[in-house]
Design a protein around this motif. Structure first.
Motif, PDB file in Angstrom:
ATOM      1  N   ALA A  65      13.145   4.666   5.382  1.00 30.26           N
ATOM      2  CA  ALA A  65      14.108   3.570   5.344  1.00 30.26           C
ATOM      3  C   ALA A  65      14.968   3.642   4.086  1.00 30.26           C
ATOM      4  O   ALA A  65      14.478   3.983   2.997  1.00 30.26           O
ATOM      5  N   ALA A  66      16.227   3.282   4.241  1.00 31.41           N
ATOM      6  CA  ALA A  66      17.201   3.407   3.153  1.00 31.41           C
ATOM      7  C   ALA A  66      17.121   2.218   2.209  1.00 31.41           C
ATOM      8  O   ALA A  66      17.897   1.266   2.290  1.00 31.41           O
ATOM      9  N   GLY A  67      16.151   2.270   1.327  1.00 31.01           N
ATOM     10  CA  GLY A  67      15.970   1.227   0.334  1.00 31.01           C
ATOM     11  C   GLY A  67      14.670   1.438  -0.408  1.00 31.01           C
ATOM     12  O   GLY A  67      13.844   2.277  -0.014  1.00 31.01           O
ATOM     13  N   PRO A  68      14.446   0.703  -1.488  1.00 31.25           N
ATOM     14  CA  PRO A  68      13.186   0.849  -2.230  1.00 31.25           C
ATOM     15  C   PRO A  68      12.012   0.318  -1.418  1.00 31.25           C
ATOM     16  O   PRO A  68      12.130  -0.716  -0.750  1.00 31.25           O
ATOM     17  N   VAL A  69      10.895   1.022  -1.461  1.00 39.65           N
ATOM     18  CA  VAL A  69       9.682   0.607  -0.759  1.00 39.65           C
ATOM     19  C   VAL A  69       8.656   0.178  -1.797  1.00 39.65           C
ATOM     20  O   VAL A  69       8.216   0.975  -2.622  1.00 39.65           O
ATOM     21  N   LEU A  70       8.294  -1.090  -1.751  1.00 39.09           N
ATOM     22  CA  LEU A  70       7.329  -1.648  -2.690  1.00 39.09           C
ATOM     23  C   LEU A  70       6.210  -2.309  -1.910  1.00 39.09           C
ATOM     24  O   LEU A  70       6.456  -3.210  -1.093  1.00 39.09           O
ATOM     25  N   ASP A  71       4.987  -1.843  -2.144  1.00 36.59           N
ATOM     26  CA  ASP A  71       3.808  -2.380  -1.452  1.00 36.59           C
ATOM     27  C   ASP A  71       3.972  -2.337   0.062  1.00 36.59           C
ATOM     28  O   ASP A  71       3.597  -3.279   0.784  1.00 36.59           O
ATOM     29  N   GLY A  72       4.548  -1.248   0.563  1.00 39.12           N
ATOM     30  CA  GLY A  72       4.683  -1.066   2.002  1.00 39.12           C
ATOM     31  C   GLY A  72       5.788  -1.869   2.640  1.00 39.12           C
ATOM     32  O   GLY A  72       5.843  -1.975   3.868  1.00 39.12           O
ATOM     33  N   VAL A  73       6.668  -2.437   1.836  1.00 33.85           N
ATOM     34  CA  VAL A  73       7.769  -3.249   2.351  1.00 33.85           C
ATOM     35  C   VAL A  73       9.093  -2.671   1.867  1.00 33.85           C
ATOM     36  O   VAL A  73       9.255  -2.372   0.680  1.00 33.85           O
ATOM     37  N   CYS A  74      10.034  -2.507   2.799  1.00 32.22           N
ATOM     38  CA  CYS A  74      11.368  -2.020   2.435  1.00 32.22           C
ATOM     39  C   CYS A  74      12.411  -3.033   2.901  1.00 32.22           C
ATOM     40  O   CYS A  74      12.457  -3.402   4.078  1.00 32.22           O
ATOM     41  N   ARG A  75      13.227  -3.472   1.972  1.00 38.27           N
ATOM     42  CA  ARG A  75      14.398  -4.278   2.300  1.00 38.27           C
ATOM     43  C   ARG A  75      15.591  -3.340   2.282  1.00 38.27           C
ATOM     44  O   ARG A  75      15.977  -2.849   1.226  1.00 38.27           O
ATOM     45  N   SER A  82      14.204  -6.154   6.883  1.00 41.28           N
ATOM     46  CA  SER A  82      13.029  -5.807   6.102  1.00 41.28           C
ATOM     47  C   SER A  82      12.045  -5.123   7.042  1.00 41.28           C
ATOM     48  O   SER A  82      11.867  -5.563   8.184  1.00 41.28           O
ATOM     49  N   ILE A  83      11.437  -4.060   6.577  1.00 42.16           N
ATOM     50  CA  ILE A  83      10.445  -3.342   7.374  1.00 42.16           C
ATOM     51  C   ILE A  83       9.127  -3.367   6.621  1.00 42.16           C
ATOM     52  O   ILE A  83       9.072  -2.978   5.444  1.00 42.16           O
ATOM     53  N   ARG A  84       8.068  -3.821   7.285  1.00 41.79           N
ATOM     54  CA  ARG A  84       6.752  -3.954   6.673  1.00 41.79           C
ATOM     55  C   ARG A  84       5.765  -3.020   7.370  1.00 41.79           C
ATOM     56  O   ARG A  84       5.663  -3.016   8.606  1.00 41.79           O
ATOM     57  N   PHE A  91       2.233  -3.852  15.424  1.00 38.80           N
ATOM     58  CA  PHE A  91       3.105  -3.695  16.584  1.00 38.80           C
ATOM     59  C   PHE A  91       2.739  -2.457  17.389  1.00 38.80           C
ATOM     60  O   PHE A  91       2.738  -2.479  18.627  1.00 38.80           O
ATOM     61  N   LEU A  92       2.407  -1.353  16.707  1.00 41.42           N
ATOM     62  CA  LEU A  92       2.134  -0.081  17.372  1.00 41.42           C
ATOM     63  C   LEU A  92       0.651   0.177  17.604  1.00 41.42           C
ATOM     64  O   LEU A  92       0.297   1.087  18.365  1.00 41.42           O
ATOM     65  N   ASP A  93      -0.206  -0.575  16.904  1.00 38.12           N
ATOM     66  CA  ASP A  93      -1.652  -0.393  17.004  1.00 38.12           C
ATOM     67  C   ASP A  93      -2.057   1.033  16.644  1.00 38.12           C
ATOM     68  O   ASP A  93      -2.787   1.708  17.381  1.00 38.12           O
ATOM     69  N   CYS A  94      -1.570   1.479  15.498  1.00 36.26           N
ATOM     70  CA  CYS A  94      -1.916   2.815  14.990  1.00 36.26           C
ATOM     71  C   CYS A  94      -1.614   2.841  13.497  1.00 36.26           C
ATOM     72  O   CYS A  94      -0.915   1.962  12.986  1.00 36.26           O
ATOM     73  N   PRO A  95      -2.126   3.843  12.776  1.00 39.23           N
ATOM     74  CA  PRO A  95      -1.745   3.971  11.369  1.00 39.23           C
ATOM     75  C   PRO A  95      -0.217   4.090  11.250  1.00 39.23           C
ATOM     76  O   PRO A  95       0.409   4.842  12.001  1.00 39.23           O
ATOM     77  N   ALA A  96       0.363   3.342  10.326  1.00 42.03           N
ATOM     78  CA  ALA A  96       1.824   3.339  10.200  1.00 42.03           C
ATOM     79  C   ALA A  96       2.205   3.259   8.733  1.00 42.03           C
ATOM     80  O   ALA A  96       1.558   2.566   7.939  1.00 42.03           O
ATOM     81  N   PHE A  97       3.270   3.967   8.396  1.00 37.78           N
ATOM     82  CA  PHE A  97       3.701   4.063   7.006  1.00 37.78           C
ATOM     83  C   PHE A  97       5.197   3.795   6.912  1.00 37.78           C
ATOM     84  O   PHE A  97       5.961   4.152   7.816  1.00 37.78           O
ATOM     85  N   VAL A  98       5.609   3.194   5.814  1.00 38.87           N
ATOM     86  CA  VAL A  98       7.029   3.001   5.510  1.00 38.87           C
ATOM     87  C   VAL A  98       7.305   3.686   4.187  1.00 38.87           C
ATOM     88  O   VAL A  98       6.638   3.407   3.176  1.00 38.87           O
ATOM     89  N   ILE A  99       8.257   4.610   4.193  1.00 43.97           N
ATOM     90  CA  ILE A  99       8.603   5.337   2.983  1.00 43.97           C
ATOM     91  C   ILE A  99      10.121   5.315   2.818  1.00 43.97           C
ATOM     92  O   ILE A  99      10.863   5.005   3.744  1.00 43.97           O
ATOM     93  N   ASN A 100      10.574   5.644   1.643  1.00 48.14           N
ATOM     94  CA  ASN A 100      12.009   5.739   1.383  1.00 48.14           C
ATOM     95  C   ASN A 100      12.613   6.862   2.215  1.00 48.14           C
ATOM     96  O   ASN A 100      11.969   7.886   2.467  1.00 48.14           O
ATOM     97  N   ASP A 101      13.855   6.685   2.652  1.00 47.24           N
ATOM     98  CA  ASP A 101      14.474   7.692   3.521  1.00 47.24           C
ATOM     99  C   ASP A 101      14.650   9.033   2.828  1.00 47.24           C
ATOM    100  O   ASP A 101      14.577  10.085   3.470  1.00 47.24           O
ATOM    101  N   LEU A 102      14.854   9.023   1.512  1.00 42.82           N
ATOM    102  CA  LEU A 102      14.969  10.301   0.794  1.00 42.82           C
ATOM    103  C   LEU A 102      13.621  10.987   0.672  1.00 42.82           C
ATOM    104  O   LEU A 102      13.544  12.215   0.678  1.00 42.82           O
ATOM    105  N   GLU A 103      12.556  10.199   0.596  1.00 43.26           N
ATOM    106  CA  GLU A 103      11.213  10.784   0.624  1.00 43.26           C
ATOM    107  C   GLU A 103      10.966  11.449   1.971  1.00 43.26           C
ATOM    108  O   GLU A 103      10.388  12.539   2.043  1.00 43.26           O
TER     109      GLU A 103
END
Length: 329
Positions: A65-75, A82-84, A91-103
């Protein structure tokens, strides 16, 4: 009979979002779709459209996601989302991760082939750190830290660091933008949302080049990036001046990043803009500004520089991240 195990990957930007399904075993891309980000109220609404009622069970998911990710949350910086990670897992019932888009982009580079790059400078690569700079809707930056075994993508918000001029025109440009902004970041000049428009208005309003009603009319519908590109290719003086300055500024900040990362293994240029203006990126202005760092010119002349041509790099990287961090074989 072997049943396909799925990974869900996403690349969420201020303008567009790419979603893809991957084979969890091979990381082969099975399906991908692109959405206009602003057409949806949030990511779950977009995911419902993507799945279209299909009951697919994913083994893991990762969203870049295009923004800073802090504690698994990106605005998202240039989008009212906001993505948590915790909501995505539910929502997906599986392991899920949110990272910065450049990462995500940085993780995807290792999966690319030579045909996915356009080399601007061969340099003399040395095993070590690399770096990624990416101008699209905004300006993203990432250090690819070499830990002795692999590159680890370290995200940053370097695109929001203070712009620093390197010539008298740049000083005038900074003074011009200070009339509007208390803080002038590199993103205000090297991005699709801001850069082309700011540069055009600067050249027009300061009398450095005559404005163009035709260009402004096209910009009103297609945006300044598309308008500047079209008229620069046609030789309109103000569009040429804007494009040359944009490319030089891009190169200057890429050089800054390469120095900060000590990017001996290479500087990669991602994002949607560079492939669209590749003719201008190869004219020399980018590299001239990239290496113009005084005593460290010779160092930067040895850094390989390449434009990433594959627009699915972040998707690939998000899928790779999901597989690795969900410990899938």
């Amino acid at each position: 009979m072997t049943t396909t195990r799925y990974l869900l990957a996403g690349d969420v930007g201020g303008t567009k979002t790419h979603l893809g399904l991957f084979d969890a075993a091979t990381l082969a891309m099975l399906e991908t779709r692109t959405f206009a980000s602003a057409d949806f109220s949030d990511l779950p609404a977009m995911l419902r459209s993507f799945f279209g009622g299909r009951a697919l069970r994913c083994q893991a998911a990762c969203i870049g996601a295009a923004g800073p990710v802090l504690d698994g949350v990106c605005r998202i910086t240039n989008l009212s989302w906001s993505i948590r990670a915790d909501e995505l897992r539910q929502f997906l019932d599986c392991p899920a991760f949110v990272i910065n888009d450049l990462e995500a982009n940085g993780n995807g580079i290792a999966l690319l082939s030579p045909s996915d790059f356009h080399q601007l400078q061969a340099g003399t690569p040395r095993l070590g750190n690399a770096a990624l700079i990416s101008a699209g809707t905004g300006l993203g930056e990432c250090i690819l830290f070499w830990d002795g075994t692999r590159h680890i993508a370290v995200p940053s918000e370097g695109g929001h660091a203070s712009f620093s001029p390197s010539d008298p025109t740049g000083l005038d440009l900074l003074a011009y933008l200070w009339q509007t902004y208390d803080h002038v970041s590199w993103e205000r000049l090297v991005s699709g949302t801001f850069g082309f428009a700011h540069l055009y208005h600067f050249f027009r309003d300061t009398g450095r080049a005559a404005g163009s009603a035709a260009l402004e009319a096209l910009a009103a519908t297609d945006g300044y990036g598309a308008a500047i590109s079209k008229f620069a290719d046609a030789g309109l003086p103000i569009a040429v001046a804007v494009m040359e300055r944009f490319v030089a500024l891009y190169g200057a900040e890429a050089g800054n990043l390469a120095l900060k990362a000590l990017a001996t293994e290479g500087l990669f240029i991602g994002g949607g803009i560079a492939p669209k203006i590749l003719t201008w990126m190869t004219k020399g202005g980018f590299l001239n500004a990239f290496v113009a760092k005084g005593r460290f010119r010779s160092f930067l002349e040895q850094v390989p520089v390449a434009v990433i041509l594959n627009e699915r790099t972040a998707l690939l990287g998000a899928a790779r991240y999901a597989k690795y961090h969900a410990h899938l074989s």
